[in-house]
Motif scaffolding. Structure first.
Motif, mmCIF file in Angstrom:
data_model
loop_
_atom_site.group_PDB
_atom_site.id
_atom_site.type_symbol
_atom_site.label_atom_id
_atom_site.label_comp_id
_atom_site.label_asym_id
_atom_site.label_seq_id
_atom_site.Cartn_x
_atom_site.Cartn_y
_atom_site.Cartn_z
ATOM 1 N N ASP A 199 0.818 -1.123 0.141
ATOM 2 C CA ASP A 199 -0.021 -0.120 -0.015
ATOM 3 C C ASP A 199 0.870 1.417 -0.058
ATOM 4 O O ASP A 199 0.628 2.200 -0.692
ATOM 5 C CB ASP A 199 -0.882 0.158 1.360
ATOM 6 N N LEU A 200 1.829 1.250 0.848
ATOM 7 C CA LEU A 200 2.584 2.659 0.771
ATOM 8 C C LEU A 200 3.520 2.819 -0.340
ATOM 9 O O LEU A 200 3.470 3.798 -0.778
ATOM 10 C CB LEU A 200 3.624 2.312 2.250
ATOM 11 N N ALA A 201 3.887 1.650 -0.763
ATOM 12 C CA ALA A 201 4.956 2.024 -1.999
ATOM 13 C C ALA A 201 4.061 2.516 -3.204
ATOM 14 O O ALA A 201 4.399 2.985 -4.050
ATOM 15 C CB ALA A 201 5.437 0.628 -2.445
ATOM 16 N N SER A 202 2.857 1.998 -3.351
ATOM 17 C CA SER A 202 1.754 2.430 -4.535
ATOM 18 C C SER A 202 1.091 3.658 -4.233
ATOM 19 O O SER A 202 0.709 4.318 -5.036
ATOM 20 C CB SER A 202 0.980 1.203 -4.814
ATOM 21 N N LYS A 203 0.773 4.015 -2.981
ATOM 22 C CA LYS A 203 0.018 5.151 -2.677
ATOM 23 C C LYS A 203 0.531 6.386 -1.889
ATOM 24 O O LYS A 203 0.040 7.456 -1.911
ATOM 25 C CB LYS A 203 -1.123 4.672 -1.808
ATOM 26 N N ALA A 204 1.844 6.233 -1.291
ATOM 27 C CA ALA A 204 2.224 7.344 -0.418
ATOM 28 C C ALA A 204 3.522 7.952 -1.185
ATOM 29 O O ALA A 204 4.004 7.407 -2.153
ATOM 30 C CB ALA A 204 2.623 6.686 0.917
ATOM 31 N N VAL A 234 11.176 8.963 -13.501
ATOM 32 C CA VAL A 234 12.103 8.607 -12.970
ATOM 33 C C VAL A 234 11.707 9.071 -11.423
ATOM 34 O O VAL A 234 12.334 8.333 -10.397
ATOM 35 C CB VAL A 234 13.156 9.724 -13.416
ATOM 36 N N ALA A 235 11.068 10.214 -11.194
ATOM 37 C CA ALA A 235 10.798 10.660 -9.696
ATOM 38 C C ALA A 235 9.847 9.650 -9.118
ATOM 39 O O ALA A 235 10.260 9.140 -8.067
ATOM 40 C CB ALA A 235 9.957 11.987 -9.897
ATOM 41 N N GLU A 236 9.076 9.036 -9.931
ATOM 42 C CA GLU A 236 8.016 7.966 -9.050
ATOM 43 C C GLU A 236 8.912 6.640 -8.832
ATOM 44 O O GLU A 236 8.545 6.212 -7.785
ATOM 45 C CB GLU A 236 6.778 7.491 -10.074
ATOM 46 N N ALA A 237 9.665 6.166 -9.783
ATOM 47 C CA ALA A 237 10.534 5.154 -9.594
ATOM 48 C C ALA A 237 11.613 5.536 -8.306
ATOM 49 O O ALA A 237 11.633 4.378 -7.393
ATOM 50 C CB ALA A 237 11.426 4.766 -10.797
ATOM 51 N N LEU A 238 12.052 6.492 -8.125
ATOM 52 C CA LEU A 238 12.612 6.603 -6.948
ATOM 53 C C LEU A 238 11.886 6.782 -5.603
ATOM 54 O O LEU A 238 12.409 6.361 -4.639
ATOM 55 C CB LEU A 238 13.445 8.020 -7.291
ATOM 56 N N ASN A 239 10.752 7.207 -5.833
ATOM 57 C CA ASN A 239 9.836 7.260 -4.635
ATOM 58 C C ASN A 239 9.636 5.814 -4.070
ATOM 59 O O ASN A 239 9.513 5.691 -2.777
ATOM 60 C CB ASN A 239 8.488 8.150 -5.138
ATOM 61 N N VAL A 240 9.163 5.053 -4.975
ATOM 62 C CA VAL A 240 9.041 3.697 -4.531
ATOM 63 C C VAL A 240 10.384 3.003 -4.154
ATOM 64 O O VAL A 240 10.029 2.376 -2.953
ATOM 65 C CB VAL A 240 8.386 2.766 -6.040
ATOM 66 N N LEU A 241 11.368 3.300 -4.603
ATOM 67 C CA LEU A 241 12.538 2.539 -4.075
ATOM 68 C C LEU A 241 12.999 3.134 -2.731
ATOM 69 O O LEU A 241 13.281 2.278 -1.911
ATOM 70 C CB LEU A 241 13.862 2.782 -5.248
ATOM 71 N N LEU A 242 12.898 4.440 -2.728
ATOM 72 C CA LEU A 242 12.956 4.773 -1.434
ATOM 73 C C LEU A 242 12.017 4.373 -0.191
ATOM 74 O O LEU A 242 12.650 3.996 0.877
ATOM 75 C CB LEU A 242 13.101 6.376 -1.143
ATOM 76 N N ILE A 243 10.628 4.375 -0.592
ATOM 77 C CA ILE A 243 9.933 3.919 0.489
ATOM 78 C C ILE A 243 10.184 2.489 0.700
ATOM 79 O O ILE A 243 10.169 1.851 1.855
ATOM 80 C CB ILE A 243 8.509 3.634 -0.198
ATOM 81 N N LEU A 244 10.522 1.516 -0.257
ATOM 82 C CA LEU A 244 10.705 0.332 0.021
ATOM 83 C C LEU A 244 12.036 -0.013 1.067
ATOM 84 O O LEU A 244 12.186 -1.129 1.555
ATOM 85 C CB LEU A 244 11.071 -0.681 -1.274
#
Ligand code: ACO
Length: 399
Positions: free
Chosen positions: A49-54, A186-196
């Motif tokens: 949930d966090l990786a896809s929504k936050a 790029v920004a979205e991919a980085l957002n997901v990686l940092l959350i994970l």
């Protein structure tokens, strides 16, 4: 769980648990992990949930302060961070003393530690929220310095009208001679990686942060210790090792089976399949599942054709069908596919572990804060002594 903290006083025995494979050192309300089921949650929220929504900053607030922020709380938190992205110019003198080819993790650990000299009230345990804001704000700025210098480019000052991730990308990639636009993919991919990467309960670097902090060392020195622990190839440094291994396989003609064989004989070859295996996941690492899909998405959206992605998939398939890996429950971990994405985003290999550090920072902060708020005793493991019994001292002339 049984509390055996005063076992020695009661029985005279010490438990020996090398690598703390079954020793809990704390109680924590931050991250829930079930390695058998492949479940990971931050403060009760599923990683999926966090990786896809936050956003990464929302997740950072959640980890550090325990709840998802309201809009007002988020504004205060993110504005505070925007206001502290600049780094004291005297820090530059320390940075300038490093060799140009110094590993960025070495530079980062040293500079984070140096921050305690610039904010000495941290050692008195004062203004903790301000130090947290400074760490969150300045780590991306510091991280970009090494890269810029390795390119022979001037460093970029933060642009505080940008959000956290765009600001980092701008400091990394903008050149004074042309306009730089942040690519939303790029920004979205980085957002997901940092959350994970944001927290993973009592892993090596986080335990290090808590252990150093338990002596009441200041937050900067405690986090710097975490950066240093993360650097090792068995921990965060594995993401760099994975890409180097995949590159080597590619250069050698793509012979995946040879590497599987070497890993199966890890005891004699000393070779481990980097990005495989985990101390607590004995099922698929849920972060690896998300990252594998993200790697496919990001590469196709960016139009990048990276042959190492196919090699990675081939290696994974071969390992998952091999009894050695099946019996030992060795699956891809978070580091197996992350480097492929970082590379597609233009981040060089020696910066991969730095990216992990930026992601893990809120987790380290949250764990440091929890440890202090719980007033935990100083961490001090026991040992079983295996050295000599009492020996007679001889003067140097008689030895
Ligand atoms: N390749 C080959 N064999 C492996 C691997 C691997 N990557 N990982 C574990 N094994 C084998 C060991 O040789 C051992 O075999 P044995 O039963 O015949 O003695 C068995 O699997 C258990 O391994 P341990 O080292 O006891 O497992 P431990 O929990 O201590 O180690 C670790 C976990 C360090 C992650 C390990 O799997 C490893 O070295 N992996 C490669 C490095 C890596 O990817 N690290 C990143 C981890 S994720 C992170 O930190 C973010």
């Amino acid at each position: 769980a049984v509390d055996i903290s005063n076992l020695r006083d009661q029985t005279g025995y010490v438990t020996l648990d090398r690598g703390y494979k079954n020793t809990g050192a704390t109680q924590s309300a931050i991250t829930f992990l079930d390695g058998e089921e492949g479940i990971l949650r931050y403060r009760g929220y599923s990683i999926e949930d966090l990786a896809s929504k936050a956003s990464f900053l929302e997740v950072s607030y959640l980890l550090i302060y325990g709840e998802l922020p309201t809009q007002e709380q988020f504004n205060t938190f993110s504005t505070g961070i925007r206001r502290h992205t600049l780094v004291n110019e005297d820090m530059r003198k320390i940075f300038d003393g490093f060799p140009v080819n110094a590993h960025p993790m070495c530079v980062l650990g040293s500079l984070v530690n140096a921050m305690s000299a610039f904010y000495p009230d941290s050692q008195e345990g004062k203004n903790t929220d301000l130090h947290i804001t400074r760490l969150m704000a300045k780590l991306p700025t510091l991280a970009t310095w090494s890269y810029k210098r390795s390119q022979g480019h001037p460093t970029n000052y933060p642009k505080n009208e940008l959000d956290y991730i765009a600001n980092f990308l701008n400091m990394m990639f903008a050149l004074p001679v042309e306009d730089y636009k942040v690519d939303p993919v790029v920004a979205e991919a980085l957002n997901v990686l940092l959350i994970l990467h944001a927290d993973h309960e009592q892993n090596c670097s986080t335990s290090t942060v808590r252990l150093v902090g338990s002596s009441q060392a200041n937050i900067y020195s405690s986090i710097a210790a975490g950066v240093n622990a993360l650097w090792g190839p068995l921990h965060g440094g594995a993401n760099q090792e994975v890409i180097e291994m995949l590159e080597e396989i590619k250069e050698g003609g793509g012979d995946v089976a040879k590497y599987i064989d070497m890993a199966k004989n890890a005891k004699t070859t000393g070779f481990r399949l980097f990005g495989f295996g985990h101390r607590v996941y004995k099922n698929f690492d849920p972060r690896a599942k998300i990252i594998k899909k993200a790697a496919d998405d990001v590469l196709s959206k960016l139009g990048v054709n990276d042959p190492v992605l196919e090699i990675a998939k081939g290696l994974e398939e071969a390992a998952l069908n091999d009894p050695y890996f099946v019996q030992r429950k060795l699956y891809p971990n978070v580091d197996f596919y992350s480097g492929i994405i970082y590379r597609a985003l233009g981040i060089p290999t020696n910066m991969f572990t730095v990216m992990f550090a930026i992601g893990r920072l809120p987790g380290w902060i949250a764990q440091w804060k929890e440890m202090r708020e719980q007033k935990e005793p100083i961490g001090r493991p026991r040992q079983i002594y295996t050295g000599s019994t009492l020996r007679e001292f001889k003067e140097i002339s008689q030895r």
